[in-house]
Design a protein around this motif. Structure first.
Motif, PDB file in Angstrom:
ATOM      1  N   GLN A 108       0.854  -1.182   0.000  1.00 27.65           N
ATOM      2  CA  GLN A 108       0.000   0.000   0.000  1.00 27.65           C
ATOM      3  C   GLN A 108       0.891   1.233   0.000  1.00 27.65           C
ATOM      4  O   GLN A 108       1.796   1.350   0.819  1.00 27.65           O
ATOM      5  CB  GLN A 108      -0.884  -0.012   1.246  1.00 27.65           C
ATOM      6  N   ARG A 109       0.668   2.143  -0.930  1.00 29.54           N
ATOM      7  CA  ARG A 109       1.449   3.370  -0.979  1.00 29.54           C
ATOM      8  C   ARG A 109       0.700   4.455  -0.209  1.00 29.54           C
ATOM      9  O   ARG A 109      -0.442   4.769  -0.522  1.00 29.54           O
ATOM     10  CB  ARG A 109       1.663   3.813  -2.424  1.00 29.54           C
ATOM     11  N   TYR A 110       1.340   5.016   0.797  1.00 28.12           N
ATOM     12  CA  TYR A 110       0.740   6.080   1.590  1.00 28.12           C
ATOM     13  C   TYR A 110       1.415   7.399   1.267  1.00 28.12           C
ATOM     14  O   TYR A 110       2.626   7.459   1.035  1.00 28.12           O
ATOM     15  CB  TYR A 110       0.884   5.788   3.088  1.00 28.12           C
ATOM     16  N   THR A 111       0.638   8.475   1.257  1.00 27.60           N
ATOM     17  CA  THR A 111       1.218   9.801   1.102  1.00 27.60           C
ATOM     18  C   THR A 111       1.740  10.269   2.460  1.00 27.60           C
ATOM     19  O   THR A 111       1.331   9.758   3.513  1.00 27.60           O
ATOM     20  CB  THR A 111       0.175  10.803   0.590  1.00 27.60           C
ATOM     21  N   TYR A 112       2.620  11.260   2.412  1.00 27.18           N
ATOM     22  CA  TYR A 112       3.168  11.767   3.666  1.00 27.18           C
ATOM     23  C   TYR A 112       2.077  12.398   4.528  1.00 27.18           C
ATOM     24  O   TYR A 112       2.099  12.291   5.757  1.00 27.18           O
ATOM     25  CB  TYR A 112       4.268  12.790   3.373  1.00 27.18           C
ATOM     26  N   SER A 113       1.105  13.041   3.886  1.00 25.80           N
ATOM     27  CA  SER A 113       0.003  13.639   4.658  1.00 25.80           C
ATOM     28  C   SER A 113      -0.823  12.559   5.345  1.00 25.80           C
ATOM     29  O   SER A 113      -1.292  12.754   6.474  1.00 25.80           O
ATOM     30  CB  SER A 113      -0.883  14.491   3.745  1.00 25.80           C
ATOM     31  N   GLU A 114      -1.015  11.399   4.691  1.00 26.22           N
ATOM     32  CA  GLU A 114      -1.734  10.298   5.331  1.00 26.22           C
ATOM     33  C   GLU A 114      -0.968   9.775   6.542  1.00 26.22           C
ATOM     34  O   GLU A 114      -1.562   9.462   7.585  1.00 26.22           O
ATOM     35  CB  GLU A 114      -1.953   9.164   4.323  1.00 26.22           C
ATOM     36  N   ILE A 115       0.349   9.692   6.413  1.00 24.75           N
ATOM     37  CA  ILE A 115       1.171   9.223   7.537  1.00 24.75           C
ATOM     38  C   ILE A 115       1.109  10.220   8.693  1.00 24.75           C
ATOM     39  O   ILE A 115       0.988   9.828   9.859  1.00 24.75           O
ATOM     40  CB  ILE A 115       2.633   9.026   7.082  1.00 24.75           C
ATOM     41  N   LYS A 116       1.158  11.514   8.377  1.00 25.95           N
ATOM     42  CA  LYS A 116       1.070  12.528   9.432  1.00 25.95           C
ATOM     43  C   LYS A 116      -0.263  12.437  10.161  1.00 25.95           C
ATOM     44  O   LYS A 116      -0.334  12.540  11.390  1.00 25.95           O
ATOM     45  CB  LYS A 116       1.237  13.931   8.832  1.00 25.95           C
ATOM     46  N   GLY A 151       2.830  -1.365   4.306  1.00 25.77           N
ATOM     47  CA  GLY A 151       2.911  -0.331   3.286  1.00 25.77           C
ATOM     48  C   GLY A 151       4.135   0.541   3.468  1.00 25.77           C
ATOM     49  O   GLY A 151       4.995   0.284   4.313  1.00 25.77           O
ATOM     50  N   CYS A 152       4.199   1.600   2.670  1.00 25.31           N
ATOM     51  CA  CYS A 152       5.367   2.464   2.704  1.00 25.31           C
ATOM     52  C   CYS A 152       5.006   3.850   2.195  1.00 25.31           C
ATOM     53  O   CYS A 152       3.947   4.060   1.603  1.00 25.31           O
ATOM     54  CB  CYS A 152       6.487   1.869   1.848  1.00 25.31           C
TER      55      CYS A 152
END
Length: 821
Positions: free
Chosen positions: A520-528, A592-593
């Motif tokens: 799963q590819r996560y955006t940096y905003s999703e991780i934040k 994911g990453c």
């Protein structure tokens, strides 16, 4: 008849897709690839290897106009049936990619358009002379005398061919289903910890063994366990043999037939036979006649019905999570709140396999219902006619058919309105099964038992009230449309009006890599968002900082932000290259990453109880102490995880930093090995130049780290020996005191010598008791303790050739697992 219909859908898909791909012209190929020669992806239609009898071909296989893999396929089968792929999850582009027999290193090397090495054969043999495709379908790297230096048979993908040996170090991994044709699937075939050939399901949220029958023990399944030979093979006659007695034969048993054993994307293991005249495949054996028995067919909160092809429906109070993919299951349309009044929705003749909160006690229905209603973690319960009660924490692997004993009762809010939707099943006099939802042409009077199941209508009747064949035709039509769209998009992409010109091939790198990503590819905003702007730090180490996070689907995760961009990029790529091959309960799952600019972030499952170091060393005097049985099970679980990494993965993997901080404990104190930031793939000859730059943790490092010796899996064995001693004593090895003498972490060898001398000269009971954690107050198993100490001493041999491998360590521990105190 029903089995034939079920198989039809499997056969039509590869044929339909394959017809879209051009077949290479016969005869325009070479017999071998010599030193220094290469094959260009641009010449894929005319330049490839063929076996001497013309049955197999090897070269660039076009998945789409812009995406290629290096594969071996049946040249005479309709649709070019692929049987092996180099780096199946990492294809290359249609321009600039090369497959070459390296002039210097003597290995087969696959490079992408930018020259980056995507895959190599790992054979570092200066004497390699040529690569040749044999009549068996085996791609072999040979020396000048024809001796094999490397072969594709040693690293199968989803298919096993006749005379190809299948061992503990090998797995078959299915390909992904719809929309994930290049990604690894959720199913794998391999030997379990008990040396039993098994089919595994793992979607990174749920995992289980579904073949042989998990309801039965090994005797009922007619299997043998603890035969650590762990070998299997399919012979030329169509007979399959396995060291655990998992044998079967083809329906068309006999010589002269081309066959393949494939783990298909639907999780069924099938033996196919090729009709030489038509190029079509027929099924000569299959593990499952009823696909509903396969785990994960309909996903979570859904039930599978066989009629005679699998059909899925959502459980009461649930709706489909993804309208195009049943494997994603269903989600509740109500909010689970244990403080609200609840009621029960009944599903007769239904079962959700596994994920039980209890062991199936014999209690009356009302007592079973009361237990579930009083337990917040219980989402449903099954009650059988013999009054067996099973409380369920998860609704997964749901299936229903007439005669299945027991009824499942699902907890839903008392004020939740569930209109009834009747699904009728019955058994015909002829023994076949059918399904109907109020369709006039089917009549219960024709015979058999009627079962009414109440399903939520939040899906809409269109999802569950139609015949099966329209779904099949619709699915195939959708695939053809998708393929046409992909082809059209690819043509536009490289046309003069497209986004990218042919001279700017590098610019589309992200485009074609994204469609093959297994994570799963996560955006940096999703991780934040998930981590609350990185506020809850739960750990840190040399490679990064770990935060706790909650994803949008409410999964609790561990988010590892890697440090030092130049170093972290290497670690990032290393972890991603191996994580797709990880299938084990004692290894942390990667979900994911995130890779944006200089940011490199890994998302993995969150383990509730933290590290073994915290549980073992950092406890307050008032805190509960790990009991002996818990310590032994932790030692056993870590041994299983390391044995898997060293000998059961598709590639050999060494951890390089084995220590209590990298062993996490879940809510049941089951150990899970984490932190593969230092892990590297181990070459088959035991050498890897990159490992010279890796260092473990002081106190756990094997002597060869400071020597010029190449690093092998024996460094993990050494570190495991230190962990074993610390489990027994309950303190860091650097803090050990024996006979009043305190040792530093530089003197591990002195600790080992002292233990060895005690073992040789002293009374067993006395010296074992002296080395046990005093906090246990004498509550330990002396047989297991003695075995653990002896194993630890053998693991800590300075001469690595004298150390056992992890498979031997595992066997030694399992031999005393059931010892009574």
């Amino acid at each position: 008849m029903s089995s034939a219909l079920a198989v039809a859908s499997t056969l039509l898909l590869p044929i339909a897709v394959g017809l879209l791909l051009p077949l290479p012209p016969a005869g325009a190929a070479r017999g071998s690839l010599t030193r220094g020669a290469d094959i260009a992806v641009e010449d894929h239609a005319t330049d490839f290897l063929v076996s001497p009898d013309g049955t197999f071909a090897c070269g660039f296989y076009n998945v789409s106009p812009t995406v290629f893999t290096v594969s071996v396929w049946f040249a005479r089968a309709a649709g070019r049936t692929v049987v092996w792929t180099a780096a199946p999850g990492r294809p290359v582009h249609s321009r600039g990619a090369r497959l070459a027999l390296d002039r210097r290193g003597g290995a087969l090397v696959l490079t992408d358009y930018d020259g980056a090495v995507v895959w190599n054969s790992t054979a570092q043999a200066a004497s390699a002379s040529r690569a040749r495709l044999h009549d068996t379908g085996n791609l072999v790297l040979e020396d000048g005398h024809g001796r094999a230096l490397w072969q594709s048979f040693d690293s199968p993908t989803d298919t096993l061919l006749p005379v190809q040996r299948f061992t503990a170090a090998r797995h078959l991994v299915s390909r992904g289903g719809r929309g994930r044709l290049l990604a690894a699937g959720y199913y794998s075939l391999g030997f379990s910890d008990y040396a039993m050939l098994s089919l595994f399901y793992d979607n990174h949220n749920f995992s289980s063994i579904y073949w042989p029958n998990p309801y039965n023990n090994y005797v009922a399944n007619k299997r043998k366990i603890y035969n650590f030979t762990r070998e299997a093979a399919l012979d030329a006659l169509g007979q399959f043999f396995s060291s655990d007695a998992a044998g079967f034969v083809a329906a068309d048993l006999g010589a002269g037939v081309r066959r393949r054993l494939t783990l298909d994307s639907d999780g069924d293991l099938r033996l196919y036979s090729l009709d030489a005249a038509t190029g079509a495949w027929t099924v000569a054996w299959m593990a499952f006649g009823n696909p509903c028995i396969i785990h994960g067919v309909c996903g979570a909160n859904a039930v599978c019905l066989y009629a005679p092809a699998p059909a899925c429906v959502c459980a009461p109070g649930h709706e489909r999570a993804d309208a195009g993919d049943w494997t994603r299951g269903c989600r509740p349309v109500f909010r689970r709140d244990c403080s609200r009044p609840t009621k029960l929705a009944a599903l007769p003749h239904t079962d959700f396999w596994g994920y039980d909160l209890n062991d199936g006690e014999i209690v009356p229905f009302h007592a079973c219902a009361q237990r579930c209603l009083a337990t917040c973690a219980c989402v449903a319960f099954q009650h059988k006619q013999n009054m067996e009660c099973y409380l369920k924490s998860v609704l997964f692997n749901g299936r229903t058919f007439p005669g299945l004993p027991g009824t499942v009762y699902i907890k839903v809010p008392a004020d939740f309105d569930m209109p009834e939707f009747h699904v009728r099943q019955w058994r015909e006099h002829g023994g076949g099964l059918a399904i109907d939802e109020d369709i006039p042409r089917c009549d219960v009077a024709n015979g058999g038992e009627e079962v009414l199941l109440n399903f939520s209508t939040h899906n809409g009747p269109r999802d569950v009230g139609k015949a099966v064949w329209p779904y099949l035709y619709g699915f195939l039509s959708a695939l053809l449309v998708i393929e046409a769209v992909v082809i059209g998009f690819g043509c536009w992409l490289f046309s003069s009006r497209g986004l990218f010109r042919p001279s700017r091939v590098w610019a589309i790198e992200e485009g074609y890599k994204l469609i093959t990503n297994n994570f799963q590819r996560y955006t940096y905003s999703e991780i934040k968002r998930a981590t609350g702007n990185f506020t809850d730090m739960i750990g840190s180490g040399g490679s990064g900082v770990v935060y706790k996070g909650i994803l949008e689907d409410d999964r609790v995760v561990a988010v590892k932000v890697l440090k030092n961009v130049s170093q972290s990029e290497q670690e990032f790529q290393s972890e991603l290259s191996v994580i797709g091959r990880i299938y084990h309960m004692n290894l942390v799952r990667m979900w994911g990453c995130c890779s944006e600019g200089k940011r490199r972030i890994l998302v993995s499952e969150h383990i509730e109880n933290g590290s073994l170091a915290k549980m073992l060393f950092d406890r307050e005097p008032s805190d509960a102490v790990l009991g002996w049985n818990q310590r032994f099970q932790i030692a056993l679980g870590v041994a299983k995880g390391l044995a898997y990494l060293h000998s059961e993965c598709l590639e050999w993997i060494i951890h390089c930093d084995m220590k209590p901080e990298n062993i996490l404990l879940d809510k049941d104190l089951e150990p899970k090995i984490t932190d593969f930031g230092l892990a590297k793939l181990l070459n088959r000859d035991g050498s890897d130049a990159n490992l010279s730059r890796i260092r473990g943790t002081r106190g756990y490092m094997a002597p060869e780290w400071v020597s010029s010796l190449p690093i092998t899996e024996k460094v993990d064995v050494y570190s495991y020996g230190v962990v074993l001693l610390e489990l027994v004593k309950g303190v860091r090895i650097s803090d050990w005191v024996i006979h009043g003498v305190r040792f530093s972490d530089m003197d591990t060898r002195m600790v080992v010598k002292a233990i060895h001398d005690e073992m040789e000269t002293s009374d067993h009971e006395r010296w074992v008791k002296e080395l046990i954690d005093s906090r246990l107050n004498g509550e330990f198993n002396p047989v297991q303790a003695k075995a653990m100490l002896k194993i630890a001493v053998s693991c800590l041999e300075e001469d690595r050739s004298k150390r056992p491998n992890m498979s031997s360590v595992l066997q030694a521990l399992m031999s005393v697992e059931d010892e009574a105190r």
